[in-house]
Design an enzyme around this catalytic site. Structure first.
Site, mmCIF file in Angstrom:
data_model
loop_
_atom_site.group_PDB
_atom_site.id
_atom_site.type_symbol
_atom_site.label_atom_id
_atom_site.label_comp_id
_atom_site.label_asym_id
_atom_site.label_seq_id
_atom_site.Cartn_x
_atom_site.Cartn_y
_atom_site.Cartn_z
ATOM 1 N N SER A 117 -59.309 22.786 -19.735
ATOM 2 C CA SER A 117 -58.171 22.002 -20.212
ATOM 3 C C SER A 117 -57.539 21.114 -19.141
ATOM 4 O O SER A 117 -58.166 20.210 -18.638
ATOM 5 C CB SER A 117 -57.147 22.957 -20.826
ATOM 6 O OG SER A 117 -56.091 22.237 -21.391
ATOM 7 N N HIS A 118 -56.307 21.440 -18.764
ATOM 8 C CA HIS A 118 -55.559 20.608 -17.820
ATOM 9 C C HIS A 118 -55.746 21.071 -16.381
ATOM 10 O O HIS A 118 -55.156 20.503 -15.471
ATOM 11 C CB HIS A 118 -54.086 20.682 -18.185
ATOM 12 C CG HIS A 118 -53.639 22.113 -18.330
ATOM 13 N ND1 HIS A 118 -53.965 22.861 -19.439
ATOM 14 C CD2 HIS A 118 -52.980 22.927 -17.500
ATOM 15 C CE1 HIS A 118 -53.483 24.082 -19.284
ATOM 16 N NE2 HIS A 118 -52.880 24.150 -18.117
ATOM 17 N N ASP A 141 -56.297 17.803 -25.741
ATOM 18 C CA ASP A 141 -55.424 18.421 -26.740
ATOM 19 C C ASP A 141 -53.945 18.259 -26.409
ATOM 20 O O ASP A 141 -53.092 18.461 -27.264
ATOM 21 C CB ASP A 141 -55.794 19.890 -27.014
ATOM 22 C CG ASP A 141 -55.859 20.725 -25.768
ATOM 23 O OD1 ASP A 141 -55.612 20.192 -24.672
ATOM 24 O OD2 ASP A 141 -56.176 21.925 -25.888
ATOM 25 N N ARG A 142 -53.623 17.892 -25.160
ATOM 26 C CA ARG A 142 -52.206 17.722 -24.803
ATOM 27 C C ARG A 142 -51.803 16.252 -24.793
ATOM 28 O O ARG A 142 -52.646 15.377 -24.569
ATOM 29 C CB ARG A 142 -51.947 18.267 -23.404
ATOM 30 C CG ARG A 142 -52.116 19.745 -23.311
ATOM 31 C CD ARG A 142 -51.695 20.237 -21.945
ATOM 32 N NE ARG A 142 -51.717 21.695 -21.954
ATOM 33 C CZ ARG A 142 -51.117 22.466 -21.084
ATOM 34 N NH1 ARG A 142 -50.435 21.928 -20.099
ATOM 35 N NH2 ARG A 142 -51.185 23.778 -21.176
ATOM 36 N N ASP A 193 -54.426 15.300 -21.505
ATOM 37 C CA ASP A 193 -55.017 16.180 -20.494
ATOM 38 C C ASP A 193 -56.540 16.083 -20.514
ATOM 39 O O ASP A 193 -57.130 15.310 -21.263
ATOM 40 C CB ASP A 193 -54.536 17.625 -20.676
ATOM 41 C CG ASP A 193 -55.151 18.309 -21.870
ATOM 42 O OD1 ASP A 193 -55.558 17.612 -22.808
ATOM 43 O OD2 ASP A 193 -55.239 19.555 -21.861
ATOM 44 N N LYS A 218 -54.500 21.736 -31.088
ATOM 45 C CA LYS A 218 -53.544 20.658 -30.855
ATOM 46 C C LYS A 218 -54.343 19.393 -30.549
ATOM 47 O O LYS A 218 -55.502 19.467 -30.174
ATOM 48 C CB LYS A 218 -52.572 21.011 -29.743
ATOM 49 C CG LYS A 218 -53.191 21.441 -28.436
ATOM 50 C CD LYS A 218 -52.102 21.991 -27.520
ATOM 51 C CE LYS A 218 -52.666 22.423 -26.180
ATOM 52 N NZ LYS A 218 -52.721 23.884 -26.039
ATOM 53 N N ASP A 266 -59.077 17.829 -21.629
ATOM 54 C CA ASP A 266 -59.882 18.038 -22.834
ATOM 55 C C ASP A 266 -59.246 17.419 -24.079
ATOM 56 O O ASP A 266 -59.758 17.604 -25.187
ATOM 57 C CB ASP A 266 -60.158 19.528 -23.056
ATOM 58 C CG ASP A 266 -58.889 20.308 -23.341
ATOM 59 O OD1 ASP A 266 -57.828 19.944 -22.790
ATOM 60 O OD2 ASP A 266 -58.945 21.281 -24.110
HETATM 61 C C1 G1P Z 1 -50.477 27.218 -21.304
HETATM 62 C C2 G1P Z 1 -49.295 26.818 -22.161
HETATM 63 C C3 G1P Z 1 -49.551 27.179 -23.603
HETATM 64 C C4 G1P Z 1 -50.862 26.545 -24.067
HETATM 65 C C5 G1P Z 1 -51.985 26.911 -23.119
HETATM 66 C C6 G1P Z 1 -53.275 26.169 -23.449
HETATM 67 O O1 G1P Z 1 -50.667 28.605 -21.375
HETATM 68 O O2 G1P Z 1 -48.105 27.420 -21.701
HETATM 69 O O3 G1P Z 1 -48.477 26.762 -24.385
HETATM 70 O O4 G1P Z 1 -51.192 26.965 -25.356
HETATM 71 O O5 G1P Z 1 -51.638 26.577 -21.784
HETATM 72 O O6 G1P Z 1 -53.114 24.787 -23.379
HETATM 73 P P1 G1P Z 1 -50.129 29.611 -20.235
HETATM 74 O O7 G1P Z 1 -50.723 29.141 -18.935
HETATM 75 O O8 G1P Z 1 -48.648 29.477 -20.230
HETATM 76 O O9 G1P Z 1 -50.599 30.965 -20.673
HETATM 77 ZN ZN ZN Z 2 -56.115 20.988 -22.961
#
Ligand code: G1P
Ligand code: ZN
Length: 565
Positions: free
Chosen positions: A117-118, A297-298, A293, A394, A295
């Site tokens: 992801s990010h 989704d953000r 981000d 998302k 991938d």
């Molecule tokens: C974080 C975000 C959460 C999101 C997840 C995946 O998770 O807080 O809302 O769903 O990334 O993108 P966390 O690192 O807090 O467990």
């Molecule tokens: Zn992501």
């Protein structure tokens, strides 16, 4: 075609393959260890049981470093485990929302998403693997728990070593193999087509094109989209440039996916997407900015001069204006939902519109059941996640198209829309402090200390003062959730300290980091009249109280957060 032979390889378990908030995330070098990736893939397939035989699975991800070797491993292991077909995004690229969309459209068993992801990518950074089920959403806890159990017992995996995977993902088209007498197909497909079509069904592309290009009577609405070198680049080009007529030179940036994201942290927030913030502040010709981000989704939404829309407000504004989007006209607007730490702005919209509202634990997987049951149309998380029941992830691109639809409909600027919204509903001021990569043990001790305070019952009724504010604790707990559809229970989802005036302090440890512990503190207060103040100033007293109650500085040794959103 001569039949390819599969072999059984002896292996031993790893004890750290527990999927987190969103799949298994580790440093690339961990996934590179002998059998590490193989074990995890075999356990995903084993967790699916007999359903895997003859099944089709989708594979793709954000294209980060190590994606290709991981895909090759998946192809060889899937073929040996009697999967009959893999649908793989061209070059291994598939945004997380587009994977969700294609799983649903093709009605396949599920998908393996290769992303962290990010989190930063590249040889020194993170890789990730997650499994999505047939509704297109992240696997629920009972499946990830099963996968984790299997990873702790695994003794062998099955693989077809002679299956030639070299360059297979580089070329569109279908390859057929004979694996021990069974047909095995690999189809490499265009990663954008199905997703673009879906967006065209949801939104009115003619109106959006007129907004972006301008018409005889309206000037162009000048946008700047930042893909942060992540996977959305290909979707931004296909949708915004090719379909909606945005300028490839002036309206988009960083749209070529790089396997290390150009060494940046591909997370769309005010800290890591500062580039975009700076560009909008420097050039007031831009009416709108958005970043995504790694991938896809953000999303982060900005107005002129980088006017920042908190994700919690973004959700509330969309909830209040959904009827201007064709998809919702057709399918109706059912309930709304947010993750527990997300500010409660959307709750006020739900109350006014007479819709159901759900508060679920952190992580998109908790929205899936409600959507499948037809009780949820729009949801979001404070962590820059917004989406609807068009898929089960998302969706950053969707969020931007939704925002542009609202802007097109209302003919107002982002800032005007927010100010109007606050005038009607009041404002939920919100901020999140992240303390990234703290030492694990003291972070755990801090949480334990908070647990202890809650258990002792001494918090409730107590008043705390800071600055010119006093807050009285009404309730304190560790959030538990009972899924209204299948009654599954998720416990220990975050410490909540709820104050009498509706203000909240929430503490969680991140479940997506790949090393150390990341402490997240979520701070929220509500103001009915005083809606135009600076959020950080408004929340400062509550922040101080939050630091005092948790003794965060003492436990973590940190004076300041690494990221404030
Ligand atoms: C974080 C975000 C959460 C999101 C997840 C995946 O998770 O807080 O809302 O769903 O990334 O993108 P966390 O690192 O807090 O467990
Ligand atoms: Zn992501």
């Amino acid at each position: 075609m001569a039949a390819l032979q599969s072999v059984v390889v002896e292996t031993t378990p790893f004890d750290d393959q527990k999927p987190g908030t969103s799949g298994l995330r580790k440093k690339v070098k961990v996934f590179m260890e002998k059998n590490y990736t193989e074990n995890f893939i075999q356990c995903i397939l084993d967790a699916l049981g007999d359903k895997v035989k003859g099944a089709t699975l989708v594979v793709g991800g954000d294209g980060r470093y190590f994606s290709k070797p991981a895909i090759n491993t998946i192809i060889r292991i899937a073929s040996a485990n009697e999967v009959s077909k893999l649908i793989i995004g061209h070059l291994g690229i598939y945004s997380t929302p587009a994977v969700s969309a294609i799983i649903r459209q093709q009605k396949v068993l599920g998908g393996i998403v290769l992303t962290a992801s990010h989190n930063p990518g590249g040889i020194r950074h993170d890789f990730g693997i997650k499994y999505n089920i047939e509704n297109g959403g992240p696997a629920p806890d009972y499946i990830t728990d099963r996968i984790y159990d299997l990873t702790r017992k695994i003794k062998q995996y099955k693989i077809t070593p002679a299956l030639e995977t070299d360059r297979i993902i580089d070329v569109l088209g279908t390859s057929k193999f004979n694996v021990e007498g069974r047909d095995f197909t690999v189809e490499i497909i265009d990663s954008t087509k199905n997703y673009v079509n879906l967006m065209k069904e949801i939104f009115d592309f003619n109106k959006l094109r007129a907004l972006i290009r301008g018409t005889e009577s309206t000037p162009p609405f000048n946008i700047l989209l930042d893909s942060m070198n992540g996977v959305t680049g290909v979707y931004v080009r296909a949708i915004f440039v090719d379909e909606l007529g945005a300028s490839p030179d002036n309206n988009v940036c960083r749209i070529v996916p790089l396997d290390n994201f150009g060494e940046i942290h591909p997370d769309p927030n005010l800290t890591y997407a500062k580039d975009l913030v700076d560009k909008l502040q420097a050039d007031n010709n831009y009416d709108f900015g958005a970043a995504f981000d790694g991938d896809g989704d953000r999303n982060m939404i900005l107005g002129k001069n980088a006017f920042f829309v908190t994700p919690s407000d973004s959700l509330a504004v969309l909830a209040n204006n959904l009827e201007c989007i064709p998809y919702f006209k057709k399918h109706g607007i059912h309930g709304f939902a947010r993750s527990m730490p997300t500010a409660a702005a959307v709750d006020r919209v739900a109350a006014k519109l007479g819709k159901e509202i759900f508060e679920v634990p952190t992580g998109w997987k908790y929205f899936g059941n409600l959507m499948d049951a037809g009780r949820l149309s729009l949801c979001g998380e404070e962590s820059f996640g917004t989406g609807s029941d068009h898929i089960r992830e998302k969706d950053g691109i969707w969020a931007v198209l939704a925002w542009l639809s609202v802007i097109e409909h209302k003919r107002m600027s982002v800032e005007e829309i927010l100010k109007e919204h606050w005038k009607i509903y009041g404002r939920n001021y919100f901020t999140r402090y992240d303390y990234e990569e703290c030492e694990t043990q003291p972070a755990n001790e801090m949480m334990k200390q908070l647990e202890g305070l809650i258990a002792s019952g001494t918090l409730v009724g107590k008043s705390y003062s800071a600055g010119n504010k006093t807050y009285k604790v009404e309730k304190a707990d560790n959030f538990s959730y009972v899924d209204p559809i299948d009654n599954s229970v998720a416990k220990n989802q975050g410490i909540r300290i709820l104050f009498e005036d509706g203000s909240r302090l929430i503490y969680r440890l991140s479940g997506t980091g790949s090393s150390g512990a990341t402490v997240r503190v979520y701070i929220e207060c509500y103001e009915k009249e005083n809606v135009l103040s600076d959020a950080q100033v408004m929340l400062k007293p509550l922040v101080d109280i939050g630091l005092q109650i948790s003794q965060l500085k003492k436990f973590t040794g940190r004076e300041e957060p690494t990221v404030i959103t």
